[in-house]
Design a protein around this motif. Structure first.
Motif, PDB file in Angstrom:
ATOM      1  N   THR A 205     -63.734 -30.473  -5.517  1.00 26.93           N
ATOM      2  CA  THR A 205     -64.701 -29.834  -6.406  1.00 26.93           C
ATOM      3  C   THR A 205     -66.008 -29.618  -5.658  1.00 26.93           C
ATOM      4  N   SER A 206     -66.578 -28.446  -5.794  1.00 37.98           N
ATOM      5  CA  SER A 206     -67.857 -28.130  -5.166  1.00 37.98           C
ATOM      6  C   SER A 206     -68.862 -27.746  -6.249  1.00 37.98           C
ATOM      7  N   ARG A 207     -70.042 -28.381  -6.206  1.00 43.75           N
ATOM      8  CA  ARG A 207     -71.123 -28.067  -7.153  1.00 43.75           C
ATOM      9  C   ARG A 207     -72.333 -27.593  -6.360  1.00 43.75           C
ATOM     10  N   THR A 208     -72.741 -26.380  -6.603  1.00 41.22           N
ATOM     11  CA  THR A 208     -73.899 -25.823  -5.903  1.00 41.22           C
ATOM     12  C   THR A 208     -75.044 -25.656  -6.887  1.00 41.22           C
ATOM     13  N   HIS A 209     -76.159 -26.322  -6.594  1.00 42.80           N
ATOM     14  CA  HIS A 209     -77.343 -26.265  -7.448  1.00 42.80           C
ATOM     15  C   HIS A 209     -78.264 -25.171  -6.920  1.00 42.80           C
ATOM     16  N   THR A 210     -78.306 -24.047  -7.624  1.00 41.11           N
ATOM     17  CA  THR A 210     -79.170 -22.941  -7.242  1.00 41.11           C
ATOM     18  C   THR A 210     -80.459 -23.012  -8.065  1.00 41.11           C
ATOM     19  N   ALA A 211     -81.338 -22.057  -7.858  1.00 39.31           N
ATOM     20  CA  ALA A 211     -82.590 -22.042  -8.612  1.00 39.31           C
ATOM     21  C   ALA A 211     -82.353 -21.745 -10.083  1.00 39.31           C
ATOM     22  N   ARG A 212     -81.236 -21.097 -10.399  1.00 38.40           N
ATOM     23  CA  ARG A 212     -81.009 -20.660 -11.774  1.00 38.40           C
ATOM     24  C   ARG A 212     -79.861 -21.347 -12.487  1.00 38.40           C
ATOM     25  N   SER A 213     -78.926 -21.921 -11.742  1.00 38.42           N
ATOM     26  CA  SER A 213     -77.753 -22.470 -12.422  1.00 38.42           C
ATOM     27  C   SER A 213     -77.006 -23.450 -11.530  1.00 38.42           C
ATOM     28  N   LEU A 214     -76.000 -24.051 -12.111  1.00 35.67           N
ATOM     29  CA  LEU A 214     -75.073 -24.919 -11.397  1.00 35.67           C
ATOM     30  C   LEU A 214     -73.755 -24.182 -11.278  1.00 35.67           C
ATOM     31  N   ILE A 215     -73.323 -23.912 -10.049  1.00 32.48           N
ATOM     32  CA  ILE A 215     -72.080 -23.186  -9.800  1.00 32.48           C
ATOM     33  C   ILE A 215     -71.008 -24.185  -9.384  1.00 32.48           C
ATOM     34  N   ILE A 216     -69.909 -24.208 -10.121  1.00 29.94           N
ATOM     35  CA  ILE A 216     -68.832 -25.153  -9.858  1.00 29.94           C
ATOM     36  C   ILE A 216     -67.592 -24.414  -9.372  1.00 29.94           C
ATOM     37  N   SER A 217     -67.055 -24.859  -8.237  1.00 28.40           N
ATOM     38  CA  SER A 217     -65.801 -24.312  -7.711  1.00 28.40           C
ATOM     39  C   SER A 217     -64.797 -25.461  -7.623  1.00 28.40           C
ATOM     40  N   THR A 218     -63.551 -25.194  -7.976  1.00 29.22           N
ATOM     41  CA  THR A 218     -62.522 -26.234  -7.936  1.00 29.22           C
ATOM     42  C   THR A 218     -61.297 -25.740  -7.200  1.00 29.22           C
ATOM     43  N   GLY A 219     -60.678 -26.650  -6.474  1.00 28.74           N
ATOM     44  CA  GLY A 219     -59.471 -26.315  -5.730  1.00 28.74           C
ATOM     45  C   GLY A 219     -59.785 -25.874  -4.316  1.00 28.74           C
ATOM     46  N   ALA A 220     -58.906 -26.223  -3.389  1.00 29.63           N
ATOM     47  CA  ALA A 220     -59.158 -25.967  -1.969  1.00 29.63           C
ATOM     48  C   ALA A 220     -59.318 -24.481  -1.660  1.00 29.63           C
ATOM     49  N   SER A 221     -58.492 -23.641  -2.253  1.00 31.40           N
ATOM     50  CA  SER A 221     -58.564 -22.205  -1.946  1.00 31.40           C
ATOM     51  C   SER A 221     -59.896 -21.609  -2.365  1.00 31.40           C
ATOM     52  N   GLU A 222     -60.354 -21.953  -3.564  1.00 34.84           N
ATOM     53  CA  GLU A 222     -61.616 -21.406  -4.061  1.00 34.84           C
ATOM     54  C   GLU A 222     -62.796 -21.903  -3.229  1.00 34.84           C
ATOM     55  N   VAL A 223     -62.774 -23.195  -2.882  1.00 35.66           N
ATOM     56  CA  VAL A 223     -63.866 -23.755  -2.087  1.00 35.66           C
ATOM     57  C   VAL A 223     -63.852 -23.178  -0.673  1.00 35.66           C
ATOM     58  N   ALA A 224     -62.664 -23.018  -0.098  1.00 44.32           N
ATOM     59  CA  ALA A 224     -62.558 -22.450   1.245  1.00 44.32           C
ATOM     60  C   ALA A 224     -63.075 -21.018   1.274  1.00 44.32           C
ATOM     61  N   ALA A 225     -62.761 -20.237   0.249  1.00 43.53           N
ATOM     62  CA  ALA A 225     -63.232 -18.854   0.189  1.00 43.53           C
ATOM     63  C   ALA A 225     -64.760 -18.806   0.114  1.00 43.53           C
ATOM     64  N   ALA A 226     -65.337 -19.710  -0.660  1.00 44.19           N
ATOM     65  CA  ALA A 226     -66.800 -19.758  -0.757  1.00 44.19           C
ATOM     66  C   ALA A 226     -67.417 -20.155   0.576  1.00 44.19           C
ATOM     67  N   ALA A 227     -66.761 -21.087   1.289  1.00 39.54           N
ATOM     68  CA  ALA A 227     -67.267 -21.514   2.594  1.00 39.54           C
ATOM     69  C   ALA A 227     -67.226 -20.374   3.602  1.00 39.54           C
ATOM     70  N   LEU A 228     -66.188 -19.548   3.545  1.00 36.92           N
ATOM     71  CA  LEU A 228     -66.096 -18.399   4.446  1.00 36.92           C
ATOM     72  C   LEU A 228     -67.203 -17.393   4.169  1.00 36.92           C
ATOM     73  N   ARG A 229     -67.520 -17.186   2.890  1.00 38.07           N
ATOM     74  CA  ARG A 229     -68.623 -16.276   2.556  1.00 38.07           C
ATOM     75  C   ARG A 229     -69.941 -16.828   3.098  1.00 38.07           C
ATOM     76  N   GLY A 230     -70.139 -18.136   2.966  1.00 37.02           N
ATOM     77  CA  GLY A 230     -71.347 -18.757   3.484  1.00 37.02           C
ATOM     78  C   GLY A 230     -71.405 -18.731   4.995  1.00 37.02           C
ATOM     79  N   GLY A 231     -70.233 -18.795   5.628  1.00 42.77           N
ATOM     80  CA  GLY A 231     -70.184 -18.799   7.082  1.00 42.77           C
ATOM     81  C   GLY A 231     -70.635 -17.492   7.699  1.00 42.77           C
ATOM     82  N   ARG A 232     -70.657 -16.421   6.891  1.00 41.10           N
ATOM     83  CA  ARG A 232     -71.089 -15.114   7.415  1.00 41.10           C
ATOM     84  C   ARG A 232     -72.603 -14.932   7.344  1.00 41.10           C
ATOM     85  N   ALA A 233     -73.293 -15.885   6.716  1.00 43.14           N
ATOM     86  CA  ALA A 233     -74.750 -15.770   6.584  1.00 43.14           C
ATOM     87  C   ALA A 233     -75.427 -16.015   7.933  1.00 43.14           C
TER      88      ALA A 233
END
Length: 294
Positions: A205-233
């Protein structure tokens, strides 16, 4: 209340304020919430006749404790919606070439790590432990606050003490999990989806605290996809110790911290991620100069 009585009440309360803040901070894990609890205690105290209170310190401790218990129970009833509003205070140590256990800054995470352990206790356990073990309040007085006998209160404190003593020392998890976090970081940078899946627990489970909300991702595939998007920053990432947990600091090209991520590791895989991207909260962190490059 007359002006002189009000002045007496203010003086009596202010004499107790530092202790009340310390109790509330240990109970709630947040200075902001602690200040709110103490303010609520003052409101209740101001309604009383000072002469009707035999022991001002004991009365105020009882009230602030009950206020904190109410807050903790409210959090337990709505854990997801409140978690983002009650992100624990963070102690961050960036890892350079030295092992984290040799970094003197790591000692500062002891207090934060204790708050994290306390957060895992039931409200009554937490109150009994904090008041007795940290502030030397007698079990008889604590029992009156929680509505239990002295012996039952002793059992609450004993149970809490065992949990606290059994928790890993600050930094131990970071040392053990650093290789896993480094592998996660490399895979994210390289766009290696399979590499990410190898270090993520299937039920992560991944919980990201942004300025506006709490974003929750669950499961390896969903978290991995989010990490790949972040890796392009366009950021630079380094390993870090965050409240005694292995983690990552992300910086912009100008060196400004734009994100933090702490990871919980079990059996060589990441099982939980807490991330922070809220710039206001990031700027409020007291990160030492050797961490932020000054």
């Amino acid at each position: 209340m007359t002006e002189s009585r009000h002045a007496d009440a203010v003086a009596a309360f202010e004499a107790q304020r530092p202790r009340l803040l310390a109790v509330a901070h240990r109970m709630l894990g947040s200075r902001v919430d602690a200040e709110d609890a103490v303010q609520e205690t003052w409101i209740r105290f101001a309604r009383q006749e000072l002469t009707s209170i035999d022991n001002v310190g004991g009365w105020l401790t009882t009230v602030v404790s009950r206020v904190c218990i109410d807050v903790l129970r409210s959090r337990s009833a709505r854990p997801e919606s409140l978690y983002g509003d009650h992100l624990p205070e963070l102690v961050v140590t960036e890892e350079h070439d030295a092992a984290p256990e040799s970094n003197a800054l790591l000692a500062e995470s002891v207090g934060a790590a204790l708050l994290i352990v306390l957060n895992s206790l039931e409200p009554n356990e937490r109150l009994a432990f904090v008041l007795h073990d940290l502030f030397a309040v007698p079990f008889e007085e604590i029992g009156r606050i929680v509505g239990k006998s002295s012996n039952a209160t002793k059992m609450l404190a004993s149970r809490a003490r065992r949990k606290v003593q059994g928790a890993p020392r600050p930094g131990a998890r970071a040392v053990a999990g650093r290789a896993v976090v480094d592998q996660f970081l490399r895979a994210a940078r390289d766009g290696d989806f399979e590499g990410l899946m190898a270090v993520l627990d299937p039920n992560v489970t991944s919980r990201t605290h942004t300025a506006r909300s709490l974003i929750i991702s669950t499961g390896a595939s969903e978290v991995a996809a989010a990490a790949l998007r972040g890796g392009r920053a366009a950021t630079t990432e380094r390993s870090a110790v965050i409240n005694g947990e292995p983690g990552i600091i992300a910086r912009s090209t100008s060196g400004q911290i734009v994100g933090l991520m702490a990871c919980a590791i079990s059996e060589g895989r990441i099982v939980d991620i807490v991330a922070l991207t809220d710039r206001r909260r990031l700027e409020a962190l007291e990160i030492p100069s050797e961490v932020d490059g000054r």
